[in-house]
Structure formats: structure tokens, C-alpha cells
Design a protein around this motif. Structure first.
Motif, PDB file in Angstrom:
ATOM      1  N   MET A  15       0.977  -1.170  -0.126  1.00 34.53           N
ATOM      2  CA  MET A  15      -0.205   0.139  -0.137  1.00 34.53           C
ATOM      3  C   MET A  15       0.969   1.304  -0.003  1.00 34.53           C
ATOM      4  O   MET A  15       0.330   2.200  -0.624  1.00 34.53           O
ATOM      5  CB  MET A  15      -0.979   0.180   1.470  1.00 34.53           C
ATOM      6  CG  MET A  15      -1.849   1.265   1.311  1.00 34.53           C
ATOM      7  SD  MET A  15      -2.794   1.419  -0.026  1.00 34.53           S
ATOM      8  CE  MET A  15      -3.946  -0.029   0.220  1.00 34.53           C
ATOM      9  N   VAL A  16       2.061   1.102   0.884  1.00 31.39           N
ATOM     10  CA  VAL A  16       2.840   2.449   0.766  1.00 31.39           C
ATOM     11  C   VAL A  16       3.496   2.691  -0.771  1.00 31.39           C
ATOM     12  O   VAL A  16       3.504   3.887  -1.080  1.00 31.39           O
ATOM     13  CB  VAL A  16       4.020   2.221   1.915  1.00 31.39           C
ATOM     14  CG1 VAL A  16       4.887   3.296   1.982  1.00 31.39           C
ATOM     15  CG2 VAL A  16       3.457   2.206   3.283  1.00 31.39           C
ATOM     16  N   LEU A  17       4.104   1.691  -1.148  1.00 30.69           N
ATOM     17  CA  LEU A  17       4.467   1.847  -2.411  1.00 30.69           C
ATOM     18  C   LEU A  17       3.545   2.461  -3.617  1.00 30.69           C
ATOM     19  O   LEU A  17       3.754   3.190  -4.475  1.00 30.69           O
ATOM     20  CB  LEU A  17       5.117   0.638  -2.901  1.00 30.69           C
ATOM     21  CG  LEU A  17       6.333   0.097  -2.156  1.00 30.69           C
ATOM     22  CD1 LEU A  17       7.134  -1.173  -2.545  1.00 30.69           C
ATOM     23  CD2 LEU A  17       7.292   1.128  -1.927  1.00 30.69           C
ATOM     24  N   ALA A  18       2.320   1.901  -3.263  1.00 37.34           N
ATOM     25  CA  ALA A  18       1.148   1.799  -4.330  1.00 37.34           C
ATOM     26  C   ALA A  18       0.755   3.779  -4.211  1.00 37.34           C
ATOM     27  O   ALA A  18       0.519   4.295  -5.253  1.00 37.34           O
ATOM     28  CB  ALA A  18       0.136   1.064  -4.201  1.00 37.34           C
ATOM     29  N   GLU A  19       0.718   3.873  -2.929  1.00 37.52           N
ATOM     30  CA  GLU A  19       0.566   5.591  -2.685  1.00 37.52           C
ATOM     31  C   GLU A  19       1.284   6.480  -3.193  1.00 37.52           C
ATOM     32  O   GLU A  19       1.063   7.352  -3.710  1.00 37.52           O
ATOM     33  CB  GLU A  19       0.180   5.625  -1.107  1.00 37.52           C
ATOM     34  CG  GLU A  19      -1.113   5.097  -0.714  1.00 37.52           C
ATOM     35  CD  GLU A  19      -1.329   5.585   0.633  1.00 37.52           C
ATOM     36  OE1 GLU A  19      -0.665   6.291   1.359  1.00 37.52           O
ATOM     37  OE2 GLU A  19      -2.593   5.195   1.187  1.00 37.52           O
ATOM     38  N   LEU A  20       2.860   5.950  -2.916  1.00 43.21           N
ATOM     39  CA  LEU A  20       3.815   6.818  -3.467  1.00 43.21           C
ATOM     40  C   LEU A  20       3.852   6.899  -5.099  1.00 43.21           C
ATOM     41  O   LEU A  20       3.977   7.756  -5.721  1.00 43.21           O
ATOM     42  CB  LEU A  20       5.124   6.057  -3.015  1.00 43.21           C
ATOM     43  CG  LEU A  20       6.469   7.028  -3.622  1.00 43.21           C
ATOM     44  CD1 LEU A  20       6.354   8.326  -3.196  1.00 43.21           C
ATOM     45  CD2 LEU A  20       7.740   6.267  -2.902  1.00 43.21           C
ATOM     46  N   SER A  21       3.559   5.648  -5.706  1.00 40.21           N
ATOM     47  CA  SER A  21       3.566   5.826  -7.075  1.00 40.21           C
ATOM     48  C   SER A  21       2.365   6.548  -7.765  1.00 40.21           C
ATOM     49  O   SER A  21       2.630   7.221  -8.612  1.00 40.21           O
ATOM     50  CB  SER A  21       3.193   4.154  -7.531  1.00 40.21           C
ATOM     51  OG  SER A  21       3.081   3.990  -8.881  1.00 40.21           O
ATOM     52  N   LEU A  22       1.251   6.615  -7.193  1.00 40.57           N
ATOM     53  CA  LEU A  22       0.240   7.340  -7.584  1.00 40.57           C
ATOM     54  C   LEU A  22       0.686   9.042  -7.350  1.00 40.57           C
ATOM     55  O   LEU A  22       0.184   9.773  -8.292  1.00 40.57           O
ATOM     56  CB  LEU A  22      -1.012   7.085  -6.702  1.00 40.57           C
ATOM     57  CG  LEU A  22      -1.766   5.501  -7.034  1.00 40.57           C
ATOM     58  CD1 LEU A  22      -2.983   5.697  -6.208  1.00 40.57           C
ATOM     59  CD2 LEU A  22      -2.196   5.627  -8.293  1.00 40.57           C
ATOM     60  N   ARG A  23       1.364   9.141  -6.210  1.00 41.56           N
ATOM     61  CA  ARG A  23       1.506  10.700  -6.206  1.00 41.56           C
ATOM     62  C   ARG A  23       2.699  11.068  -7.263  1.00 41.56           C
ATOM     63  O   ARG A  23       2.549  12.284  -7.832  1.00 41.56           O
ATOM     64  CB  ARG A  23       1.993  10.993  -4.695  1.00 41.56           C
ATOM     65  CG  ARG A  23       1.311  10.921  -3.607  1.00 41.56           C
ATOM     66  CD  ARG A  23       1.798  11.348  -2.395  1.00 41.56           C
ATOM     67  NE  ARG A  23       2.980  10.982  -1.697  1.00 41.56           N
ATOM     68  CZ  ARG A  23       2.915   9.875  -1.189  1.00 41.56           C
ATOM     69  NH1 ARG A  23       1.861   9.338  -0.764  1.00 41.56           N
ATOM     70  NH2 ARG A  23       4.039   9.119  -0.500  1.00 41.56           N
ATOM     71  N   LEU A  24       3.457  10.150  -7.444  1.00 36.38           N
ATOM     72  CA  LEU A  24       4.497  10.459  -8.697  1.00 36.38           C
ATOM     73  C   LEU A  24       4.075  10.620 -10.071  1.00 36.38           C
ATOM     74  O   LEU A  24       4.664  10.945 -11.019  1.00 36.38           O
ATOM     75  CB  LEU A  24       5.816   9.379  -8.344  1.00 36.38           C
ATOM     76  CG  LEU A  24       6.649   9.594  -7.309  1.00 36.38           C
ATOM     77  CD1 LEU A  24       7.755   8.406  -7.271  1.00 36.38           C
ATOM     78  CD2 LEU A  24       7.184  11.081  -7.220  1.00 36.38           C
ATOM     79  N   ASN A  25       2.996   9.898 -10.031  1.00 35.65           N
ATOM     80  CA  ASN A  25       2.311   9.907 -11.399  1.00 35.65           C
ATOM     81  C   ASN A  25       1.407  11.169 -11.711  1.00 35.65           C
ATOM     82  O   ASN A  25       0.675  11.219 -12.716  1.00 35.65           O
ATOM     83  CB  ASN A  25       1.622   8.449 -11.763  1.00 35.65           C
ATOM     84  CG  ASN A  25       2.619   7.606 -12.014  1.00 35.65           C
ATOM     85  OD1 ASN A  25       3.117   7.571 -13.175  1.00 35.65           O
ATOM     86  ND2 ASN A  25       2.763   6.606 -11.352  1.00 35.65           N
ATOM     87  N   GLU A  26       1.294  12.125 -10.730  1.00 34.78           N
ATOM     88  CA  GLU A  26       0.441  13.280 -10.674  1.00 34.78           C
ATOM     89  C   GLU A  26       1.545  14.319 -11.281  1.00 34.78           C
ATOM     90  O   GLU A  26       2.245  14.608 -10.500  1.00 34.78           O
ATOM     91  CB  GLU A  26      -0.102  13.502  -9.573  1.00 34.78           C
ATOM     92  CG  GLU A  26      -1.588  14.575  -9.422  1.00 34.78           C
ATOM     93  CD  GLU A  26      -0.889  15.963  -9.791  1.00 34.78           C
ATOM     94  OE1 GLU A  26      -1.331  16.645 -10.869  1.00 34.78           O
ATOM     95  OE2 GLU A  26       0.028  16.402  -9.317  1.00 34.78           O
ATOM     96  N   VAL A  27       1.542  14.768 -12.282  1.00 39.67           N
ATOM     97  CA  VAL A  27       2.529  15.451 -13.015  1.00 39.67           C
ATOM     98  C   VAL A  27       2.833  16.709 -12.175  1.00 39.67           C
ATOM     99  O   VAL A  27       4.025  16.941 -12.120  1.00 39.67           O
ATOM    100  CB  VAL A  27       2.012  16.193 -14.551  1.00 39.67           C
ATOM    101  CG1 VAL A  27       3.105  16.776 -15.267  1.00 39.67           C
ATOM    102  CG2 VAL A  27       1.812  15.018 -15.400  1.00 39.67           C
ATOM    103  N   GLY A  28       1.846  17.665 -11.815  1.00 39.66           N
ATOM    104  CA  GLY A  28       2.017  18.590 -11.066  1.00 39.66           C
ATOM    105  C   GLY A  28       2.927  18.503  -9.713  1.00 39.66           C
ATOM    106  O   GLY A  28       3.933  19.162  -9.397  1.00 39.66           O
ATOM    107  N   TYR A  29       2.444  17.378  -8.874  1.00 41.00           N
ATOM    108  CA  TYR A  29       3.401  17.322  -7.656  1.00 41.00           C
ATOM    109  C   TYR A  29       4.564  16.543  -8.072  1.00 41.00           C
ATOM    110  O   TYR A  29       5.473  16.712  -7.308  1.00 41.00           O
ATOM    111  CB  TYR A  29       2.420  16.222  -6.976  1.00 41.00           C
ATOM    112  CG  TYR A  29       3.075  15.850  -5.535  1.00 41.00           C
ATOM    113  CD1 TYR A  29       3.008  16.657  -4.475  1.00 41.00           C
ATOM    114  CD2 TYR A  29       3.580  14.361  -5.291  1.00 41.00           C
ATOM    115  CE1 TYR A  29       3.375  16.161  -3.412  1.00 41.00           C
ATOM    116  CE2 TYR A  29       3.972  14.203  -4.081  1.00 41.00           C
ATOM    117  CZ  TYR A  29       4.092  14.912  -2.952  1.00 41.00           C
ATOM    118  OH  TYR A  29       4.778  14.751  -1.795  1.00 41.00           O
TER     119      TYR A  29
END
Length: 313
Positions: free
Chosen positions: A1-15
């Protein structure tokens, strides 16, 4: 879950852009600190050599100190050092953060001299490695020992840094990133003969040229890009350091929080609270934030206490 959340954040271009830009600031600090440290040794020695009073090799025996951001009742030796600092400041009307300094050490500690040209908050800093990019950039800008550097380029990078750290939503556009990259490269071009700076320039160019998408088994890439993969552990460390810097900068205020800063603090608190991995990692900081934002008053003393607590967490 931790890796999944980090992955989603990194795939949001602005962030992701915000994180990449922050990482470049960390690399900028790494590239400049050795060079600035050596130059400040030279600057300190040059001041002593060129000043008859300081050439005597005396040290302060009165334990002269700043009172807040004011200097009162300095001994003749520390008064002479103050004159030299003001003489070498590039902006005669600027506020000098005397509270950064331990005046009684000016004769023997070159970094105490350097801190007079930096933003506030450097009182407990004793060496270049402890400074962030903002402190080093301001030193380069306000100390005339570095007059060979283009002041406009320094102002451009300082402005980019402030825009990044003051971004309420912690997101920046591709257009902003292009301007940021140009500013960094133009600033560092004259210093390419310094190995650490040359290495930093290469790291910055690589960082800003790759997609920084992260693949986690079982989690789709949100933006569909196939960029170079990066180590999650490193990204997590960079993210935590940048978020902690953002927290401390908002809290380390000499005045009461402005409505804009309070809004930014609440936005950041909500962001940390809504991400399971960050909520766990910043658990103590979130408790401190609640005490500040939910308390009856937002006093500078409470903010600075909170910033100190977060810094040492």
C-alpha cells in the motif's frame, strides 16, 4: 500500500514536478556547499589581513551577543567586525539577520561571518553542510566576495526557490519547470570548473529530463508514461525532506501567520493526513500541527517552537 500511494503521487504531473524541483534544490546545495565553504575561509582571511585592528589577532573577551535581531553594547573588536560585514554587504538597505550570529566568534569562526549574509534561522548552524540552498544562495547574493556572479541570475533562482516552497498546492507546471531549469543552468555555467558543481549540473539535467515515473507491481501507471524508474526508498527520503522543509518554513515565522500561510499549513496538514504512508511517517508532526492550527492563538513563539520540534523529529 505504501508503494502504491507513492506511485500514484509520482504519476500526478504537478506534484511530481514539485518533488523534482525540490530534489534539484537539494543537489544544488550539495554542489555549492564545498565551494562556498572554501571561499568563506578566504573571505574571512582577507578581511583580517586588510584590517589593521583585526590583524592583531585578538578575540572577543566580552561574549558579545545579539539581542533578538539587534546588536547593542559590542566591544571594540566585535564593532569592527560589524563594520566589515556592513561594508561587504551588497545591499546597504537590507536587514542583516544579526540573530544568526555569535559575534564573539567572528574572529575565529569564518562560518559565523557567513551567517550574517543569510536569511534568519541560522543561529544553530555551524558549517556549510547544515545549510539549505536558500541560505547558500542568499550568501552568494549579499556578500560582495561573490560579486563576479550575476546578481540577476541569483535573484531568478532565489525567486524560483521561493515560489516552489510557497506553493500552497505543492504543484508546479511544465512551463515553470522549463524556466526553473534555464535559471539553474545559467547560474551554474560559470562554475563548471568546480568538480562538485559540474557533477550537480549533470544530476540536475538528468533529473529534469526523465519522466520519474515509478512502477509498482500490480499498480498501473496513471499517466501511461514509461520513464526511467527510480528507487522508491530514495524518492521517499527526498519527499519527506522536502515536506519537512515546507513545514518548518511555514512555522518559523517572526510574526503571526498570515491568512495565506495558515491556509497553506492547513492544506499541507490535510495532504499528509490523507496519505496513509505520510500520515504514519509524519505522525508526530501532525500532532504538532494540530496544536498550532487548532489552538486559540497563532503566536510566533508557538510557531518557532513547533518548527524546532519538527526539525529535530
Amino acid at each position: 500500500m505504501v508503494l502504491a500511494e507513492l506511485s500514484l503521487r509520482l504519476n500526478e504531473v504537478g506534484y511530481k514536478n514539485w518533488l523534482k524541483a525540490g530534489y534539484c534544490l537539494m543537489k544544488l546545495k550539495d554542489g555549492l556547499q564545498g565551494y562556498v565553504n572554501n571561499e568563506m575561509k578566504v573571505f574571512h582571511e582577507n578581511i583580517i589581513t586588510s584590517n589593521a585592528t583585526l590583524r592583531r589577532g585578538e578575540v572577543c573577551r566580552h561574549n558579545c551577543r545579539a539581542n533578538g535581531n539587534q546588536l547593542h553594547s559590542l566591544c571594540p573588536l566585535c564593532s569592527e567586525w560589524r563594520k566589515e560585514i556592513l561594508r561587504h554587504h551588497t545591499n546597504s538597505s537590507a536587514v542583516v539577520n544579526w540573530g544568526n550570529c555569535k559575534p564573539w566568534l567572528w574572529s575565529v569562526e569564518y562560518w559565523e561571518l557567513a551567517k550574517a549574509f543569510m536569511p534568519r534561522g541560522q543561529a544553530n548552524v555551524t558549517r556549510a553542510e547544515q545549510c539549505d540552498a536558500s541560505a547558500l544562495l542568499n550568501l552568494l547574493h549579499f556578500c560582495d566576495h561573490f560579486s563576479y556572479m550575476d546578481p540577476q541570475l541569483l535573484r531568478d533562482v532565489i525567486r524560483c526557490r521561493n515560489e516552489l516552497m510557497h506553493s500552497c498546492e505543492m504543484r508546479v507546471s511544465q512551463q515553470w519547470m522549463q524556466r526553473y531549469q534555464r535559471s539553474l543552468e545559467m547560474l551554474l555555467t560559470p562554475l563548471q570548473h568546480i568538480p562538485d558543481v559540474a557533477t550537480t549540473t549533470q544530476h540536475i539535467q538528468e533529473t529534469l529530463s526523465i519522466d520519474w515515473s515509478v512502477h509498482v507491481p500490480g499498480v498501473d501507471h496513471v499517466d501511461g508514461c514509461k520513464g526511467r524508474e527510480v528507487e522508491l526508498e530514495y524518492v521517499s527520503q527526498w519527499e519527506a525532506e522536502l515536506l519537512r522543509q515546507r513545514l518548518c518554513e511555514l512555522l518559523d515565522q517572526e510574526e503571526e501567520l498570515s491568512p495565506e500561510d495558515l491556509q497553506s499549513l492547513q492544506t499541507l496538514s490535510a495532504f499528509l493526513q490523507n496519505q496513509e504512508d505520510l500520515r504514519e511517517r509524519f505522525r508526530e508532526e501532525l500532532q504538532t500541527l494540530r496544536a498550532v492550527t487548532d489552538g486559540p492563538s497563532h503566536t510566533p513563539e508557538r510557531h518557532q517552537e513547533a518548527a524546532t520540534h519538527i526539525t529535530h523529529t
